[in-house]
Design a protein around this motif. Structure first.
Motif, PDB file in Angstrom:
ATOM      1  N   ASP A  67       0.466  11.849  -6.489  1.00  0.00           N
ATOM      2  CA  ASP A  67       1.191  13.072  -6.850  1.00  0.00           C
ATOM      3  C   ASP A  67       1.495  13.954  -5.659  1.00  0.00           C
ATOM      4  O   ASP A  67       2.356  14.838  -5.738  1.00  0.00           O
ATOM      5  N   SER A  68       0.808  13.735  -4.555  1.00  0.00           N
ATOM      6  CA  SER A  68       1.053  14.589  -3.396  1.00  0.00           C
ATOM      7  C   SER A  68       2.278  14.135  -2.586  1.00  0.00           C
ATOM      8  O   SER A  68       2.747  14.843  -1.700  1.00  0.00           O
ATOM      9  N   ALA A  69       2.833  12.953  -2.902  1.00  0.00           N
ATOM     10  CA  ALA A  69       3.993  12.445  -2.155  1.00  0.00           C
ATOM     11  C   ALA A  69       5.284  13.096  -2.655  1.00  0.00           C
ATOM     12  O   ALA A  69       6.175  12.437  -3.182  1.00  0.00           O
ATOM     13  N   THR A  70       5.390  14.397  -2.467  1.00  0.00           N
ATOM     14  CA  THR A  70       6.486  15.164  -3.067  1.00  0.00           C
ATOM     15  C   THR A  70       7.697  15.310  -2.169  1.00  0.00           C
ATOM     16  O   THR A  70       8.805  15.509  -2.642  1.00  0.00           O
ATOM     17  N   ASN A  71       7.511  15.233  -0.842  1.00  0.00           N
ATOM     18  CA  ASN A  71       8.606  15.612   0.050  1.00  0.00           C
ATOM     19  C   ASN A  71       9.139  14.491   0.927  1.00  0.00           C
ATOM     20  O   ASN A  71       9.665  14.713   2.006  1.00  0.00           O
ATOM     21  N   ILE A  72       8.946  13.270   0.429  1.00  0.00           N
ATOM     22  CA  ILE A  72       9.585  12.137   1.080  1.00  0.00           C
ATOM     23  C   ILE A  72      10.430  11.421   0.030  1.00  0.00           C
ATOM     24  O   ILE A  72      10.085  11.377  -1.145  1.00  0.00           O
ATOM     25  N   ASN A  73      11.552  10.911   0.524  1.00  0.00           N
ATOM     26  CA  ASN A  73      12.453  10.167  -0.327  1.00  0.00           C
ATOM     27  C   ASN A  73      12.664   8.809   0.339  1.00  0.00           C
ATOM     28  O   ASN A  73      13.450   8.700   1.274  1.00  0.00           O
ATOM     29  N   VAL A  74      11.914   7.813  -0.101  1.00  0.00           N
ATOM     30  CA  VAL A  74      12.004   6.500   0.554  1.00  0.00           C
ATOM     31  C   VAL A  74      13.132   5.706  -0.100  1.00  0.00           C
ATOM     32  O   VAL A  74      13.091   5.437  -1.299  1.00  0.00           O
ATOM     33  N   VAL A  75      14.162   5.397   0.688  1.00  0.00           N
ATOM     34  CA  VAL A  75      15.396   4.858   0.129  1.00  0.00           C
ATOM     35  C   VAL A  75      15.711   3.430   0.547  1.00  0.00           C
ATOM     36  O   VAL A  75      16.800   2.928   0.271  1.00  0.00           O
ATOM     37  N   GLU A  77       0.840  -1.200   0.000  1.00  0.00           N
ATOM     38  CA  GLU A  77       0.000   0.000   0.000  1.00  0.00           C
ATOM     39  C   GLU A  77       0.883   1.262   0.000  1.00  0.00           C
ATOM     40  O   GLU A  77       0.625   2.226  -0.729  1.00  0.00           O
ATOM     41  N   ILE A  78       1.945   1.235   0.793  1.00  0.00           N
ATOM     42  CA  ILE A  78       2.850   2.390   0.862  1.00  0.00           C
ATOM     43  C   ILE A  78       3.618   2.552  -0.448  1.00  0.00           C
ATOM     44  O   ILE A  78       3.783   3.664  -0.953  1.00  0.00           O
ATOM     45  N   LEU A  79       4.074   1.440  -1.016  1.00  0.00           N
ATOM     46  CA  LEU A  79       4.807   1.522  -2.282  1.00  0.00           C
ATOM     47  C   LEU A  79       3.924   2.124  -3.374  1.00  0.00           C
ATOM     48  O   LEU A  79       4.390   2.923  -4.202  1.00  0.00           O
ATOM     49  N   ASP A  80       2.670   1.774  -3.329  1.00  0.00           N
ATOM     50  CA  ASP A  80       1.717   2.324  -4.287  1.00  0.00           C
ATOM     51  C   ASP A  80       1.562   3.840  -4.088  1.00  0.00           C
ATOM     52  O   ASP A  80       1.551   4.610  -5.049  1.00  0.00           O
ATOM     53  N   TYR A  81       1.485   4.246  -2.845  1.00  0.00           N
ATOM     54  CA  TYR A  81       1.381   5.684  -2.530  1.00  0.00           C
ATOM     55  C   TYR A  81       2.608   6.450  -3.049  1.00  0.00           C
ATOM     56  O   TYR A  81       2.477   7.487  -3.693  1.00  0.00           O
ATOM     57  N   ILE A  82       3.797   5.917  -2.770  1.00  0.00           N
ATOM     58  CA  ILE A  82       5.024   6.604  -3.187  1.00  0.00           C
ATOM     59  C   ILE A  82       5.057   6.771  -4.706  1.00  0.00           C
ATOM     60  O   ILE A  82       5.431   7.814  -5.235  1.00  0.00           O
ATOM     61  N   LYS A  83       4.665   5.713  -5.413  1.00  0.00           N
ATOM     62  CA  LYS A  83       4.786   5.708  -6.871  1.00  0.00           C
ATOM     63  C   LYS A  83       3.699   6.505  -7.557  1.00  0.00           C
ATOM     64  O   LYS A  83       3.950   7.205  -8.535  1.00  0.00           O
ATOM     65  N   ASN A  84       2.480   6.393  -7.032  1.00  0.00           N
ATOM     66  CA  ASN A  84       1.346   6.860  -7.814  1.00  0.00           C
ATOM     67  C   ASN A  84       0.606   8.068  -7.262  1.00  0.00           C
ATOM     68  O   ASN A  84      -0.278   8.592  -7.923  1.00  0.00           O
TER      69      ASN A  84
END
Ligand code: PLP
Length: 218
Positions: free
Chosen positions: A142-150, A133-140
């Protein structure tokens, strides 16, 4: 040479060059951290935002501060300006809150997702469907602009059973490899503490979090 710098040097000598060492300094006084700093250590891990922020204020500014503990949502704002990496992101809600504060501070915040690998119920972490669910949020989203999941982080069961620890780390490495295929941004696999870091490294860890073997028991 002090015992802390001696411990630190011994551990560093035993590490492969591609494994990063976090000195976990929670509960320890600034004087202890400064001994590690003077021995060359520049990455410290803390598990409480307030304690980390106080140490950040007092100590040299070329230190990388890592939040390795469970994150208290109401205190995130205090660490956003300086934190280098948040290891324990264990819910979409938390990640969204970090993103919101990142936008506010005009900062892109580096995060790892904590995956549940231990048998203990007490340990935090995502199961596979929550991770997806989180991976989907990061990828898809558009509001996930200010996190960099590494990357990913995990903690094995606290046990003497080496085989169980190895199985848990191997499982996390599998999840990491699968995730990395679709997310080339994933470069960090944070696993291994004082009692189990050798196993973690054999299983593919790139970042270990060592406290008591450097600073002594808490
Ligand atoms: C305390 C802590 C460590 C370090 O534990 P030691 O056994 O002292 O090395 C590592 N990771 C996390 C998440 C911790 O809370």
């Amino acid at each position: 040479m002090s015992i802390i710098s001696e411990n630190l040097n011994n551990i560093k000598l035993s590490l492969p060059t591609d494994v990063t060492l976090i000195a976990v300094s929670k509960t320890k006084p600034v004087s202890d951290l400064m001994e590690a700093y003077n021995a060359g250590q520049r990455i410290f891990g803390e598990n409480k935002i307030q304690e980390m922020t106080e140490k950040w204020q007092e100590m040299p500014k070329d230190i990388e501060w890592h939040m390795i503990g469970h994150v208290q949502t109401n205190k995130i704002k205090f660490m956003i300006p300086y934190v280098k990496l948040i290891h324990g992101v264990d819910s979409l809600k938390l990640l969204k809150e970090i993103n919101r504060l990142g936008i506010k501070w005009r900062k892109k915040v580096n995060c790892l997702l904590q995956v549940s690998i231990a048998q203990e119920e007490t340990k935090f972490g995502l199961d596979e469907s929550e991770l997806n669910e989180i991976l989907d949020y990061i990828k898809n989203d558009d509001s996930a602009t200010n996190i960099n999941v590494v990357g990913l982080m995990g903690m094995a069961t606290f046990t003497d059973n080496q085989e169980q620890i190895r199985n848990e780390f191997n499982y996390l490495k599998c999840v990491f490899d699968k995730t990395q295929e679709k997310n080339p941004n994933f470069q960090i696999l944070s696993m291994g503490m004082s009692g189990d870091y050798q196993i973690a490294i054999e299983c593919g860890s790139t970042m270990i979090r060592i406290g008591s073997s450097i600073f002594g028991t808490r």
